[in-house]
Design a protein around this motif. Sequence first.
Motif, PDB file in Angstrom:
ATOM      1  N   LYS A 125      28.088 104.035  50.432  1.00 21.17           N
ATOM      2  CA  LYS A 125      27.244 102.385  50.688  1.00 21.17           C
ATOM      3  C   LYS A 125      28.618 102.781  48.972  1.00 21.17           C
ATOM      4  O   LYS A 125      28.813 100.799  49.738  1.00 21.17           O
ATOM      5  CB  LYS A 125      25.633 102.677  49.741  1.00 21.17           C
ATOM      6  N   ALA A 126      28.685 103.087  48.571  1.00 19.35           N
ATOM      7  CA  ALA A 126      29.420 102.396  47.623  1.00 19.35           C
ATOM      8  C   ALA A 126      31.306 101.946  47.956  1.00 19.35           C
ATOM      9  O   ALA A 126      31.781 100.781  47.885  1.00 19.35           O
ATOM     10  CB  ALA A 126      29.967 103.741  47.011  1.00 19.35           C
ATOM     11  N   VAL A 127      31.699 102.811  48.959  1.00 22.97           N
ATOM     12  CA  VAL A 127      32.672 102.521  50.208  1.00 22.97           C
ATOM     13  C   VAL A 127      32.399 101.307  50.289  1.00 22.97           C
ATOM     14  O   VAL A 127      32.971  99.831  50.409  1.00 22.97           O
ATOM     15  CB  VAL A 127      32.495 103.269  50.613  1.00 22.97           C
ATOM     16  N   LEU A 128      31.205 100.279  51.154  1.00 18.66           N
ATOM     17  CA  LEU A 128      30.880  99.582  52.414  1.00 18.66           C
ATOM     18  C   LEU A 128      30.406  98.218  51.251  1.00 18.66           C
ATOM     19  O   LEU A 128      31.301  97.410  51.006  1.00 18.66           O
ATOM     20  CB  LEU A 128      29.831  99.484  53.002  1.00 18.66           C
ATOM     21  N   LEU A 129      29.641  98.553  49.832  1.00 14.98           N
ATOM     22  CA  LEU A 129      29.820  97.395  48.725  1.00 14.98           C
ATOM     23  C   LEU A 129      31.098  97.362  48.690  1.00 14.98           C
ATOM     24  O   LEU A 129      31.358  95.940  47.733  1.00 14.98           O
ATOM     25  CB  LEU A 129      28.957  98.060  48.166  1.00 14.98           C
ATOM     26  N   GLY A 130      32.149  98.374  47.860  1.00 11.12           N
ATOM     27  CA  GLY A 130      33.092  98.041  47.475  1.00 11.12           C
ATOM     28  C   GLY A 130      34.124  97.090  48.362  1.00 11.12           C
ATOM     29  O   GLY A 130      34.511  96.194  48.180  1.00 11.12           O
ATOM     30  N   LEU A 131      33.998  97.636  49.644  1.00 12.53           N
ATOM     31  CA  LEU A 131      34.713  96.865  50.486  1.00 12.53           C
ATOM     32  C   LEU A 131      34.538  95.357  50.893  1.00 12.53           C
ATOM     33  O   LEU A 131      35.533  94.394  50.686  1.00 12.53           O
ATOM     34  CB  LEU A 131      34.969  96.997  51.778  1.00 12.53           C
TER      35      LEU A 131
END
Length: 199
Positions: free
Chosen positions: A36-42
């Motif tokens: 989820k952190a990667v998805l939100l960051g991207l």
Amino acid sequence: MPVAVGAFVWQAIVLPKLPVAERQSARAILGLLRNKAVLLGLFAVAMLFVGQFALFTYLWPFLEQVTYVSVFMLSVMLLVVGASGFIGTVVIDRLVVKRLFVTLWMLPAAMAAVAIGLALFGGSAIATAALLAIWGFTGTAAPVGWWTWLARTLPEDAEAGGGLMVAVVQLAITLGATVGGVVYNTAGAVAEFSPAPRC
């Protein structure tokens, strides 16, 4: 062109060769999106580049049609953007090391404020030059911050995450330039830099 060739040759000579520890499949790379952190960051990175290139792509006509600068002053203002961008890249490391997440939201906020400032004060060459200096600083510093975030978020998959981020950034640049073109063609240069352009 000669500078680019020289930079390529210099990098080929001085950069060390890095062995590939493990080859990543496309499925493994896309699997990073389950984080989820990667998805939100991207998503945040994409919005940053969409916004930036919706405006930056059409900076030249803005300066010609709103600020009414000469060809010489146009070159000077673009030089201001480049020079302040260089400074931003050099000094941003101090902020990302100590306050990464604060930096990641402050830079886009500053860029949004600059866009509004250009829409309001774009008729003044002095104000525009000052705003473009801020834009150049933040516009080049922001990617440094996000690459730092990527390395911290995916320390074991930084290479795969980097490939994913590059793909997202390229798509965002294309989308931003397209959206900016639609706004520019339908509402003009000032609306291009307004927070809520009329189409």
